[in-house]
Scaffold this active site. Structure first.
Site, PDB file in Angstrom:
ATOM      1  N   SER A 191       0.836  -1.201   0.000  1.00  0.00           N
ATOM      2  CA  SER A 191       0.000   0.000   0.000  1.00  0.00           C
ATOM      3  C   SER A 191       0.877   1.259   0.000  1.00  0.00           C
ATOM      4  O   SER A 191       0.487   2.283  -0.560  1.00  0.00           O
ATOM      5  CB  SER A 191      -0.966  -0.002   1.177  1.00  0.00           C
ATOM      6  OG  SER A 191      -0.264  -0.116   2.377  1.00  0.00           O
ATOM      7  N   SER A 192       2.085   1.197   0.581  1.00  0.00           N
ATOM      8  CA  SER A 192       2.957   2.395   0.580  1.00  0.00           C
ATOM      9  C   SER A 192       3.385   2.743  -0.838  1.00  0.00           C
ATOM     10  O   SER A 192       3.310   3.897  -1.255  1.00  0.00           O
ATOM     11  CB  SER A 192       4.235   2.201   1.392  1.00  0.00           C
ATOM     12  OG  SER A 192       4.089   1.268   2.384  1.00  0.00           O
ATOM     13  N   ASP A 197       8.166  -3.102  -5.660  1.00  0.00           N
ATOM     14  CA  ASP A 197       6.757  -2.756  -5.441  1.00  0.00           C
ATOM     15  C   ASP A 197       6.330  -1.597  -6.330  1.00  0.00           C
ATOM     16  O   ASP A 197       5.236  -1.595  -6.895  1.00  0.00           O
ATOM     17  CB  ASP A 197       6.526  -2.379  -3.967  1.00  0.00           C
ATOM     18  CG  ASP A 197       6.983  -3.467  -3.016  1.00  0.00           C
ATOM     19  OD1 ASP A 197       7.197  -4.603  -3.484  1.00  0.00           O
ATOM     20  OD2 ASP A 197       7.127  -3.185  -1.813  1.00  0.00           O
TER      21      ASP A 197
HETATM   22  C1  GLA Z   1       9.229  -5.231   0.538  1.00  0.00           C
HETATM   23  C2  GLA Z   1      10.065  -4.197  -0.192  1.00  0.00           C
HETATM   24  C3  GLA Z   1      10.492  -4.701  -1.574  1.00  0.00           C
HETATM   25  C4  GLA Z   1      11.112  -6.083  -1.487  1.00  0.00           C
HETATM   26  C5  GLA Z   1      10.251  -7.019  -0.653  1.00  0.00           C
HETATM   27  C6  GLA Z   1      10.906  -8.347  -0.406  1.00  0.00           C
HETATM   28  O1  GLA Z   1       7.998  -5.412  -0.131  1.00  0.00           O
HETATM   29  O2  GLA Z   1       9.321  -3.011  -0.354  1.00  0.00           O
HETATM   30  O3  GLA Z   1      11.373  -3.775  -2.166  1.00  0.00           O
HETATM   31  O4  GLA Z   1      12.424  -6.018  -0.994  1.00  0.00           O
HETATM   32  O5  GLA Z   1       9.925  -6.462   0.613  1.00  0.00           O
HETATM   33  O6  GLA Z   1      11.058  -9.043  -1.587  1.00  0.00           O
END
Ligand code: GLA
Length: 376
Positions: free
Chosen positions: A120-121, A165
């Protein structure tokens, strides 16, 4: 009167959406220059916006009371806290990077559970970025928006996350998983349609309270960077799978050794999963999911009992493979199941959670959806 008019006393000029994600495989590899394979979810954050000509940004949310307001030119690191740090961080990085965004009223609406490991961030940062850029007629490549959103999260919010993400939120397409090579900054859309093979992807939110997430994530990242430095490579991506034993023999700290083993084997699992999917052999990806979970549990040490129970129960109930997804310490699991077993696997997880005295889990539709876009 719409919520936007109630909050801001004016009508919106447009609205933009950016989705959350689940990662199919490739966990804790992005900050090692590795490979990831996320899909975007139908769940998203929508930012409805109107232009202002006074250089100020006002942010409200359908989920919170009140309005946070700041002048773009006066934004400094950490000048806006709480959840509004995300939209403020997006505005800050756009200005820092030379994009001539101006003032705006922003209303944020979400059907993406926060704290469930569904990004969500990143979705909030991406949705705010595309809204501010779109509102001021500035065209920016989606991958560049993702990079800016990551920098905002790293520098403004202070979370040392990788780029998976934001790229998922910006660059996924409907019906596909995004095969993203961080080192090459290249992407490939891999068709992902479990129903065509009589399969289903279950996404189950295990509702575990997040514990020490930020510090633990940063510690994992630091161990990987320390290992890369000791091995004399820019990032662990440089360690070839066939060279793993050699690299491990050169490391003395047993914790660091386990982290390295995860990263190198996980990158290999992503390559194997993509090869199987390209060959139309999705069913065989299941064991790679399960191998990934074991590695995240034993070598990265980021699972919690809820995640392990959900995965073990899914497998006992007939899933072809299952793993935690996301950063760890709570969040969601995914399970690849025969379509006609989806309900019984879910029921088995619910029963196991009740027996363990865990909070009841919930499930989400894992329809691979499109990345950020303008809605109106
Ligand atoms: C979080 C981080 C990503 C990634 C995952 C693990 O979601 O935001 O950048 O490192 O953890 O895969």
């Amino acid at each position: 009167m719409s919520t936007f008019e109630e909050k801001f006393g004016t009508t919106p000029d447009g609205s933009w959406r950016a989705p959350g994600r689940v990662n199919l495989i490739g966990e804790h590899t992005d900050y090692n220059d590795g490979l990831v394979l996320p899909i975007a979810l139908p769940n998203r954050i929508v930012v409805t916006a109107s232009r202002r000509d006074d250089g100020r940004i006002a942010v409200a949310s359908t989920g919170h009371k009140g309005i946070t307001e700041f002048a773009i030119d006066e934004l400094t690191l950490a000048s806006v806290g709480d959840w509004a740090a995300y939209p403020a961080g997006a505005a800050w990085i756009l200005r820092e990077s030379g994009y001539a965004i101006g003032g705006a009223n922003l209303l944020i609406d979400s059907d993406l559970p926060s704290g469930a490991g569904l990004s969500s961030s990143a979705a909030l940062l991406c949705a705010t970025s595309v809204a501010l850029l779109g509102l001021h007629g500035i065209d920016v490549d989606p991958a560049e928006v993702a990079r800016l959103a990551q920098r905002a999260e790293n520098q403004y919010v202070g979370a040392p996350v990788g780029l998976m993400d934001q790229m998922a939120s910006m660059c996924c397409t409907a019906g596909h998983a995004l095969y993203f090579d961080i080192r090459a900054m290249s992407t490939d859309q891999i068709p992902f349609n479990p129903a065509a093979d009589d399969l289903a992807l279950l996404v189950v939110d295990v509702k575990a309270p997040h514990r020490h997430v930020d510090g633990e994530y940063a510690a994992r990242r630091k161990s990987c960077e320390q290992a890369a430095a000791e091995l004399g490579v820019p990032a662990l991506r440089s360690i070839a799978y066939d060279d793993l034993d050699n690299a491990l023999a050169r490391l003395h700290d047993h914790v660091v050794r386990r982290r390295v083993r995860h990263v190198v084997t996980e990158i290999r699992r992503v390559e194997d999963a993509v090869a199987l999917m390209r060959a139309g052999r999705l069913r065989e990806v299941g064991p790679l999911f399960t191998g990934s979970h074991a590695s995240l549990r034993d070598d990265v040490e980021i699972t919690v009992p809820e995640l392990d129970v959900a995965v073990d129960t899914a497998l006992e109930a007939g899933a072809l493979g299952a793993r935690m997804t996301g950063g760890g310490f709570g969040g969601c699991i995914i399970a690849l199941v025969a379509a006609d077993a989806a309900e019984s696997v879910l029921a088995a997880i619910e029963k196991a959670f009740a027996e363990h005295g865990f909070t009841a889990p919930s499930s989400l539709a894992a329809t691979p959806s499109a990345g950020a876009s303008r809605l109106s």
